[in-house]
Design an enzyme around this catalytic site. Structure first.
Site, PDB file in Angstrom:
ATOM      1  CG  ASP A   8     -55.449 -12.269  59.565  1.00  0.00           C
ATOM      2  OD1 ASP A   8     -54.604 -12.150  60.480  1.00  0.00           O
ATOM      3  OD2 ASP A   8     -55.258 -11.834  58.404  1.00  0.00           O
ATOM      4  CB  CYS A  65     -54.845  -8.731  60.087  1.00  0.00           C
ATOM      5  SG  CYS A  65     -54.734  -7.037  59.479  1.00  0.00           S
ATOM      6  CB  THR A  67     -50.214  -4.782  57.516  1.00  0.00           C
ATOM      7  OG1 THR A  67     -51.548  -4.912  56.995  1.00  0.00           O
ATOM      8  CG2 THR A  67     -49.216  -5.462  56.591  1.00  0.00           C
ATOM      9  CG  HIS A  98     -55.251  14.333  70.066  1.00  0.00           C
ATOM     10  ND1 HIS A  98     -54.419  15.101  69.281  1.00  0.00           N
ATOM     11  CD2 HIS A  98     -55.025  14.721  71.350  1.00  0.00           C
ATOM     12  CE1 HIS A  98     -53.704  15.910  70.059  1.00  0.00           C
ATOM     13  NE2 HIS A  98     -54.045  15.692  71.312  1.00  0.00           N
ATOM     14  CG  HIS A 133     -58.890  16.453  70.725  1.00  0.00           C
ATOM     15  ND1 HIS A 133     -58.109  16.698  69.623  1.00  0.00           N
ATOM     16  CD2 HIS A 133     -58.178  16.850  71.802  1.00  0.00           C
ATOM     17  CE1 HIS A 133     -56.954  17.211  70.014  1.00  0.00           C
ATOM     18  NE2 HIS A 133     -56.979  17.323  71.334  1.00  0.00           N
TER      19      HIS A 133
HETATM   20  C1  RB5 Z   1     -52.801 -12.112  55.333  1.00  0.00           C
HETATM   21  O1  RB5 Z   1     -51.773 -12.669  54.572  1.00  0.00           O
HETATM   22  C2  RB5 Z   1     -52.678 -10.586  55.320  1.00  0.00           C
HETATM   23  O2  RB5 Z   1     -52.993 -10.093  54.064  1.00  0.00           O
HETATM   24  C3  RB5 Z   1     -53.582  -9.989  56.366  1.00  0.00           C
HETATM   25  O3  RB5 Z   1     -53.250 -10.500  57.613  1.00  0.00           O
HETATM   26  C4  RB5 Z   1     -53.486  -8.483  56.558  1.00  0.00           C
HETATM   27  O4  RB5 Z   1     -52.171  -8.056  56.672  1.00  0.00           O
HETATM   28  C5  RB5 Z   1     -54.286  -7.660  55.642  1.00  0.00           C
HETATM   29  O5  RB5 Z   1     -54.344  -6.424  55.759  1.00  0.00           O
END
Ligand code: RB5
Length: 159
Positions: A8, A65, A67, A98, A133
């Site tokens: 994203d 993305c 996180t 694993h 595994h």
């Molecule tokens: C976007 O602001 C953020 O929410 C997205 O990139 C991500 O971290 C969602 O899990």
């Protein structure tokens, strides 16, 4: 082997760096975007990579993305996809050894770019160990097929 990648807006810069690294290594990259900084919804992009890996159009996938959490939630909805949200070299390596992870998920806002690129390199060259595994992955495959046998109620909450 083809590698499908996508992100994203929050993972885009990292995704671009990863695409460049893969191409430098002579790996064929299917880049599903996003290709501009405007805000988008991560499921729209995660679905493309996870779908490609699930159907065998790509051998592996890499998603990013902010996180990595949203992308990993999306990707793991797909059969045959084992998406691993990794935060360091150890988890990147273990996800191959694993878990035979076929999608690497990275947080563009949580992992240093240089570390993320090293993680990608390690992830690509680490082979699945198999053995015990594989038995565990077979159980995940059963879950995907709806064959999980719950008759012993092993997984019910005991209040
Ligand atoms: C976007 O602001 C953020 O929410 C997205 O990139 C991500 O971290 C969602 O899990």
């Amino acid at each position: 082997m083809k590698i499908a990648i996508a992100s994203d807006h929050a993972g885009r810069e990292l995704k671009e760096e990863i695409a460049a690294l893969l191409k430098e290594k002579g790996i064929e990259v299917i880049d599903y975007g996003v290709d501009n900084p405007e805000s988008v919804d991560y499921p729209d992009y995660g679905i493309k990579v996870a779908g490609a890996v699930s159907k065998g159009l790509a051998g592996m996938g890499i998603l990013s993305c902010g996180t990595g959490i949203g992308m990993s939630i999306v990707a793991n909805k797909f059969p045959n996809v084992r998406a691993a949200l990794c935060s360091d070299m150890f988890t990147a390596r273990m996800s191959r050894l694993h878990n035979d992870a076929n999608v690497l998920v990275l947080g563009g806002r949580t992992v240093e770019k240089a570390v993320a690129l090293l993680m990608v390199e390690t992830w690509l060259k680490t082979e699945f160990e198999g053995g015990r595994h594989q038995r565990r992955l077979d159980k995940i495959r059963e879950l995907e097929k709806g064959l999980y046998n719950n008759k012993k109620d092993e997984h019910r909450c005991q209040n």
